[in-house]
Design a protein around this motif. Sequence first.
Motif, PDB file in Angstrom:
ATOM      1  N   ILE A  74       1.099  -1.367   0.048  1.00 32.53           N
ATOM      2  CA  ILE A  74       0.205   0.059   0.528  1.00 32.53           C
ATOM      3  C   ILE A  74       0.889   1.125  -0.055  1.00 32.53           C
ATOM      4  O   ILE A  74       0.072   2.313  -0.497  1.00 32.53           O
ATOM      5  CB  ILE A  74      -1.297   0.056   1.000  1.00 32.53           C
ATOM      6  N   ILE A  75       2.438   1.274  -0.018  1.00 27.11           N
ATOM      7  CA  ILE A  75       3.388   2.896   0.385  1.00 27.11           C
ATOM      8  C   ILE A  75       3.980   2.404  -0.604  1.00 27.11           C
ATOM      9  O   ILE A  75       4.599   1.449  -1.563  1.00 27.11           O
ATOM     10  CB  ILE A  75       3.944   2.387   1.445  1.00 27.11           C
ATOM     11  N   GLU A  76       3.994   3.828  -1.939  1.00 31.75           N
ATOM     12  CA  GLU A  76       4.961   4.137  -2.452  1.00 31.75           C
ATOM     13  C   GLU A  76       6.306   5.197  -1.884  1.00 31.75           C
ATOM     14  O   GLU A  76       5.626   5.459  -1.222  1.00 31.75           O
ATOM     15  CB  GLU A  76       3.657   4.640  -3.371  1.00 31.75           C
ATOM     16  N   PRO A  77       7.008   4.860  -2.862  1.00 34.87           N
ATOM     17  CA  PRO A  77       7.821   5.517  -2.276  1.00 34.87           C
ATOM     18  C   PRO A  77       7.252   7.076  -2.493  1.00 34.87           C
ATOM     19  O   PRO A  77       7.072   7.660  -3.479  1.00 34.87           O
ATOM     20  CB  PRO A  77       8.937   5.649  -3.619  1.00 34.87           C
ATOM     21  N   GLY A  78       8.077   7.882  -1.261  1.00 36.01           N
ATOM     22  CA  GLY A  78       7.826   9.131  -1.224  1.00 36.01           C
ATOM     23  C   GLY A  78       6.467  10.148  -0.714  1.00 36.01           C
ATOM     24  O   GLY A  78       5.756  10.440   0.187  1.00 36.01           O
ATOM     25  N   ASP A  79       5.761   8.748  -0.516  1.00 42.58           N
ATOM     26  CA  ASP A  79       4.015   8.835   0.662  1.00 42.58           C
ATOM     27  C   ASP A  79       4.469   8.906   2.165  1.00 42.58           C
ATOM     28  O   ASP A  79       5.352   8.748   2.492  1.00 42.58           O
ATOM     29  CB  ASP A  79       3.603   7.557   0.917  1.00 42.58           C
ATOM     30  N   CYS A  80       3.897   9.876   2.988  1.00 46.02           N
ATOM     31  CA  CYS A  80       3.730  10.124   3.987  1.00 46.02           C
ATOM     32  C   CYS A  80       3.111   9.922   4.419  1.00 46.02           C
ATOM     33  O   CYS A  80       2.050   9.203   4.700  1.00 46.02           O
ATOM     34  CB  CYS A  80       3.175  12.056   4.225  1.00 46.02           C
ATOM     35  N   VAL A  81       3.849   8.740   5.438  1.00 45.73           N
ATOM     36  CA  VAL A  81       3.067   7.955   6.115  1.00 45.73           C
ATOM     37  C   VAL A  81       3.194   7.990   8.041  1.00 45.73           C
ATOM     38  O   VAL A  81       4.170   8.593   8.088  1.00 45.73           O
ATOM     39  CB  VAL A  81       3.889   6.578   6.225  1.00 45.73           C
ATOM     40  N   LEU A  82       2.453   8.281   8.788  1.00 47.51           N
ATOM     41  CA  LEU A  82       1.992   8.639  10.405  1.00 47.51           C
ATOM     42  C   LEU A  82       2.879   7.225  11.221  1.00 47.51           C
ATOM     43  O   LEU A  82       2.158   6.217  10.621  1.00 47.51           O
ATOM     44  CB  LEU A  82       0.850   9.446  10.009  1.00 47.51           C
ATOM     45  N   VAL A  83       3.284   7.594  12.155  1.00 48.00           N
ATOM     46  CA  VAL A  83       3.809   6.673  13.274  1.00 48.00           C
ATOM     47  C   VAL A  83       3.493   6.633  14.488  1.00 48.00           C
ATOM     48  O   VAL A  83       3.485   7.827  14.674  1.00 48.00           O
ATOM     49  CB  VAL A  83       4.869   5.673  13.307  1.00 48.00           C
ATOM     50  N   ASP A  84       2.595   6.012  15.272  1.00 50.57           N
ATOM     51  CA  ASP A  84       3.450   6.830  16.624  1.00 50.57           C
ATOM     52  C   ASP A  84       4.645   7.082  17.109  1.00 50.57           C
ATOM     53  O   ASP A  84       5.560   6.775  17.033  1.00 50.57           O
ATOM     54  CB  ASP A  84       2.832   5.537  17.226  1.00 50.57           C
ATOM     55  N   ASP A  85       4.724   7.682  18.305  1.00 50.63           N
ATOM     56  CA  ASP A  85       5.773   8.464  18.296  1.00 50.63           C
ATOM     57  C   ASP A  85       5.470   8.487  19.710  1.00 50.63           C
ATOM     58  O   ASP A  85       5.188   9.853  20.122  1.00 50.63           O
ATOM     59  CB  ASP A  85       6.010   9.853  17.321  1.00 50.63           C
ATOM     60  N   PRO A  86       7.049   7.961  20.416  1.00 53.40           N
ATOM     61  CA  PRO A  86       7.693   6.478  20.181  1.00 53.40           C
ATOM     62  C   PRO A  86       6.715   5.873  19.217  1.00 53.40           C
ATOM     63  O   PRO A  86       5.074   5.126  19.342  1.00 53.40           O
ATOM     64  CB  PRO A  86       8.345   6.055  21.786  1.00 53.40           C
ATOM     65  N   CYS A  87       7.635   4.573  19.028  1.00 50.83           N
ATOM     66  CA  CYS A  87       7.126   3.544  18.207  1.00 50.83           C
ATOM     67  C   CYS A  87       8.200   2.200  18.394  1.00 50.83           C
ATOM     68  O   CYS A  87       9.381   2.560  19.062  1.00 50.83           O
ATOM     69  CB  CYS A  87       6.178   3.987  16.765  1.00 50.83           C
TER      70      CYS A  87
END
Length: 463
Positions: free
Chosen positions: A195-208
């Motif tokens: 589902i992810i392409e290079p350059g896509d913005c992806v969110l994660v928990d921080d910290p994670c």
Amino acid sequence: MELPLEKTGQTLGIEQVAEAIRTAILNGGIRPGQRLPSIRKLSASHGLSFHTVVGAYERLEVSGLISARPGRGFFVEATAAKPAATALHSLAGNDQSSLSAFWRLFHGNAASMKLGCGWLPSSWRDTQTLARVIRRTANFAHSTLVEYGDPSGHLPLRQHLSEHLEKRLGLALDPNQILTTLGATQALDLVIRKIIEPGDCVLVDDPCNSNLVQLLALRGAEVVGIARLPDGPDIERLEAVLATRPVRAFFINSQLHNPTGSSLSPQNAFQVLQLAYRYDVTLVEDDVYGDFSGDRNASLVTLDGLRKVIYISSFSKTLSASLRVGYLIGSPDLVASLADLKLLTSVAVPSFCERFLSAILADGTYERHLGLVQRKLQTSQAIAQAAFQSWGWEIFHAAKGGMFIWIRHPRLSDLDAFLERALQCGILLAPGNLFSADGRKSPWLRINVAHLDVEQAEPLFRL
């Protein structure tokens, strides 16, 4: 984007153009996921012939540095700019002592107190019962010791998982909505590739989970951390990011978050889902520690079904790291496409492991094991929290279960010297920058309460 080419283009041949672009990619001047100028634009801006640019792009594509996407142009591959070195640099947070601390957790001897690790103590596993089921599985399924398994997963296991997940999550699942994987890490990797392409913005928990950040970096994604609060992600920060740019996915722990031990509140989970629908964001729910919790009210997949959520979990944390059996659930179409990708990259989870797991789900062994571990973790949490508070440490969230607490001391802004003292005491710790979305320094520590020996730890932690 300005490419490192002289504009007196008539003197440049195919190899010269290809080499100039290759050097820029490997040196980081052109980033993974970045789009290259069109053939026509590069020809015009640098005085190159159409044939020269086509030939240069063809050579770069054959070498695996770039790829052509129909209708979109040429893009730098996610693995082009020495990703392994980049990923390790990010993981270390420019601090090699922290990276060494991570490796020590795996290489420590039996006498070490592995407070920074992410697994249960060996003594908490009923190895005699597991060995008995293993022998029984081997006796009834000799062929599984030498044959490939079903790439989709052993069907009886997926059927038992359907029953298990209906009890835990309140979901009625068909086995074709479940794909088994080599632990949760492979499940995450498959989803990222799909589902992810290079350059896509992806969110994660921080910290994670630091492994997740590295997997996303290897894919060429732009990773943005959303601060984790005691009841879930910071909703104001999440909405602010979503309002300013397209976001492809949000990878999130729901229950007993790694490393803070916090869980989503029902209100927070509902707000996350509202924003996912408003801004068309896929939620990837990483719930590998969820079996340690009896509270399913705030599971995203329970609230949403599988409309915006892909759900991932594993038995590696709760049962045995050696089994490496994880799974994901999603729509039948998504699961089918991920099964194809799994077939290409790893074929199947070892059939013997899947049959063994199917057996302990069927006969109740796993549920009995979980009940015992949950009670032990509740006791260990109470003991650990009382000890660290009495020693002057701040606890981010007072979890009632699970393995982790997230702590810091008001007098320790830099942990380097403290980590070294801990090592001399035979105590292995995980510093906070190992869990940072961007590798920055942190005064926090992740503590695995299941490994805490209060008497041995007190001389170090009572500052």
